[in-house]
Design a protein around this motif. Structure first.
Motif, PDB file in Angstrom:
ATOM      1  N   TYR B  35       0.845  -1.184   0.000  1.00 33.07           N
ATOM      2  CA  TYR B  35       0.000   0.000   0.000  1.00 33.07           C
ATOM      3  C   TYR B  35       0.887   1.242   0.000  1.00 33.07           C
ATOM      4  O   TYR B  35       2.027   1.206   0.435  1.00 33.07           O
ATOM      5  CB  TYR B  35      -0.840   0.082   1.278  1.00 33.07           C
ATOM      6  CG  TYR B  35      -1.889  -0.975   1.454  1.00 33.07           C
ATOM      7  CD1 TYR B  35      -1.591  -2.181   2.078  1.00 33.07           C
ATOM      8  CD2 TYR B  35      -3.202  -0.750   1.033  1.00 33.07           C
ATOM      9  CE1 TYR B  35      -2.570  -3.150   2.267  1.00 33.07           C
ATOM     10  CE2 TYR B  35      -4.185  -1.711   1.226  1.00 33.07           C
ATOM     11  CZ  TYR B  35      -3.861  -2.897   1.849  1.00 33.07           C
ATOM     12  OH  TYR B  35      -4.834  -3.848   2.035  1.00 33.07           O
ATOM     13  N   GLN B  37       0.540   5.396   1.376  1.00 35.15           N
ATOM     14  CA  GLN B  37      -0.275   6.319   2.161  1.00 35.15           C
ATOM     15  C   GLN B  37       0.145   7.737   1.834  1.00 35.15           C
ATOM     16  O   GLN B  37       1.318   8.086   1.928  1.00 35.15           O
ATOM     17  CB  GLN B  37      -0.111   6.048   3.657  1.00 35.15           C
ATOM     18  CG  GLN B  37      -1.038   6.893   4.531  1.00 35.15           C
ATOM     19  CD  GLN B  37      -0.878   6.574   6.008  1.00 35.15           C
ATOM     20  OE1 GLN B  37       0.217   6.291   6.487  1.00 35.15           O
ATOM     21  NE2 GLN B  37      -1.994   6.613   6.750  1.00 35.15           N
ATOM     22  N   LEU B  88       4.464   7.296   1.933  1.00 36.76           N
ATOM     23  CA  LEU B  88       4.789   6.283   2.934  1.00 36.76           C
ATOM     24  C   LEU B  88       4.261   4.949   2.402  1.00 36.76           C
ATOM     25  O   LEU B  88       3.078   4.852   2.056  1.00 36.76           O
ATOM     26  CB  LEU B  88       4.120   6.644   4.255  1.00 36.76           C
ATOM     27  CG  LEU B  88       4.460   5.853   5.511  1.00 36.76           C
ATOM     28  CD1 LEU B  88       5.955   5.832   5.770  1.00 36.76           C
ATOM     29  CD2 LEU B  88       3.730   6.454   6.710  1.00 36.76           C
ATOM     30  N   PHE B  90       3.593   0.852   2.784  1.00 37.37           N
ATOM     31  CA  PHE B  90       3.389  -0.205   3.765  1.00 37.37           C
ATOM     32  C   PHE B  90       3.239  -1.557   3.092  1.00 37.37           C
ATOM     33  O   PHE B  90       2.550  -1.695   2.075  1.00 37.37           O
ATOM     34  CB  PHE B  90       2.127   0.050   4.597  1.00 37.37           C
ATOM     35  CG  PHE B  90       2.264   1.167   5.576  1.00 37.37           C
ATOM     36  CD1 PHE B  90       1.649   2.383   5.338  1.00 37.37           C
ATOM     37  CD2 PHE B  90       2.989   1.006   6.733  1.00 37.37           C
ATOM     38  CE1 PHE B  90       1.762   3.424   6.241  1.00 37.37           C
ATOM     39  CE2 PHE B  90       3.106   2.038   7.653  1.00 37.37           C
ATOM     40  CZ  PHE B  90       2.497   3.244   7.400  1.00 37.37           C
ATOM     41  N   PHE B 101       0.322  -5.106   9.465  1.00 40.97           N
ATOM     42  CA  PHE B 101       1.157  -4.192   8.711  1.00 40.97           C
ATOM     43  C   PHE B 101       2.591  -4.122   9.222  1.00 40.97           C
ATOM     44  O   PHE B 101       2.850  -4.298  10.418  1.00 40.97           O
ATOM     45  CB  PHE B 101       0.556  -2.778   8.753  1.00 40.97           C
ATOM     46  CG  PHE B 101      -0.610  -2.621   7.828  1.00 40.97           C
ATOM     47  CD1 PHE B 101      -1.843  -3.168   8.135  1.00 40.97           C
ATOM     48  CD2 PHE B 101      -0.468  -1.935   6.627  1.00 40.97           C
ATOM     49  CE1 PHE B 101      -2.925  -3.042   7.263  1.00 40.97           C
ATOM     50  CE2 PHE B 101      -1.540  -1.800   5.763  1.00 40.97           C
ATOM     51  CZ  PHE B 101      -2.758  -2.355   6.078  1.00 40.97           C
ATOM     52  N   GLY B 102       3.503  -3.852   8.294  1.00 38.83           N
ATOM     53  CA  GLY B 102       4.866  -3.540   8.634  1.00 38.83           C
ATOM     54  C   GLY B 102       5.001  -2.094   9.088  1.00 38.83           C
ATOM     55  O   GLY B 102       4.022  -1.345   9.074  1.00 38.83           O
ATOM     56  N   PRO B 103       6.209  -1.668   9.454  1.00 38.45           N
ATOM     57  CA  PRO B 103       6.420  -0.328  10.000  1.00 38.45           C
ATOM     58  C   PRO B 103       6.445   0.782   8.961  1.00 38.45           C
ATOM     59  O   PRO B 103       6.400   1.957   9.313  1.00 38.45           O
ATOM     60  CB  PRO B 103       7.777  -0.436  10.689  1.00 38.45           C
ATOM     61  CG  PRO B 103       8.486  -1.499   9.910  1.00 38.45           C
ATOM     62  CD  PRO B 103       7.430  -2.476   9.510  1.00 38.45           C
ATOM     63  N   GLY B 104       6.534   0.430   7.695  1.00 33.87           N
ATOM     64  CA  GLY B 104       6.499   1.428   6.643  1.00 33.87           C
ATOM     65  C   GLY B 104       7.880   1.851   6.159  1.00 33.87           C
ATOM     66  O   GLY B 104       8.875   1.751   6.879  1.00 33.87           O
TER      67      GLY B 104
END
Lengths: 114, 110
Positions: B35, B37, B88, B90, B101-104
């Protein structure tokens, strides 16, 4: 096309108060709805998942409700704490013959005032 | 250790460069997602994969490609980065239709 709305975009409340965050969606044919929190500079943490057949889910001080027919979900936070300050996102999952789509709202930024 | 990890966490690059973002997971989940953001737009799905070698386009796949060579790894590539890909990013996994989710990765394209 599914649209997910979260109002208000930002909310500030004093510590200790109970509060409700709102999420609305336009297409009621959802598979489930998920609430997340996002801390600045960090990823999303899953808080609660409500299946379309359920009306609510609880985890600790959090309670999420789902009214599919009206296209609404609420996240209730009891006895708020400064550590609850974060952005809260809701997301709805639609599925169709193996294809899936998770649509997110833009979030409510919550600030708990000590 | 985190269940979903992303590397790098931050990246600054120039227009036209090729960039790869990596995602690894120890959850053993078959389904993985990328994804992006953007402020005011929420998270939007770029690509997703239900199994090794399975690739599906999301709503904003143009300008991106992905590779799923192993269950635990899902990489996202920008073949020729452009400034409006600044965002950002993800990675996520899912099981029983619940996403994690991962930390981005914060990517800036100059």
């Amino acid at each position: 096309k599914q649209e997910v709305t979260q109002i208000p975009a930002a909310l500030s409340v004093p510590e200790g108060e109970n509060l409700v965050l709102n999420c609305s969606f336009t297409d009621s044919a959802i598979y489930n709805l998920q609430w997340f929190r996002q801390d600045p500079g960090k990823g999303l943490t899953s808080l609660l998942l409500i299946q379309s057949s359920q009306r609510e889910q609880t985890s600790g001080r959090l309670n999420a409700s789902l009214d599919k027919s009206s296209g609404r979900s609420t996240l209730y936070i009891a006895a708020s704490q400064p550590g609850d300050s974060a952005t809260y996102l809701c997301a709805v999952l639609m599925t169709n013959f193996g294809n899936e789509k998770l649509t997110f709202g833009t979030g409510t930024r919550l600030t708990i005032i000590p | 250790d985190a269940d979903v990890t992303q590397t790098p966490r931050n990246r600054i690059t120039k227009t036209g460069k090729r960039i790869m973002l990596e995602c690894s997971q120890t959850k053993g989940h078959d389904r993985m997602y990328w994804y992006r953001q953007d402020p005011g737009l929420g998270l939007r799905l770029i690509y997703y994969s239900f199994d090794v070698k399975d690739i599906n386009k999301g709503e904003i796949s143009d300008g991106y490609s992905v590779s799923r060579q192993a269950q635990a790894k899902f990489s996202l590539s920008l073949e020729s980065a452009i400034p409006n890909q600044t965002a950002l990013y993800f990675c996520a996994t899912s099981v029983y239709n619940e996403q994690f989710f991962g930390p981005g990765t914060r990517l800036t394209v100059l």
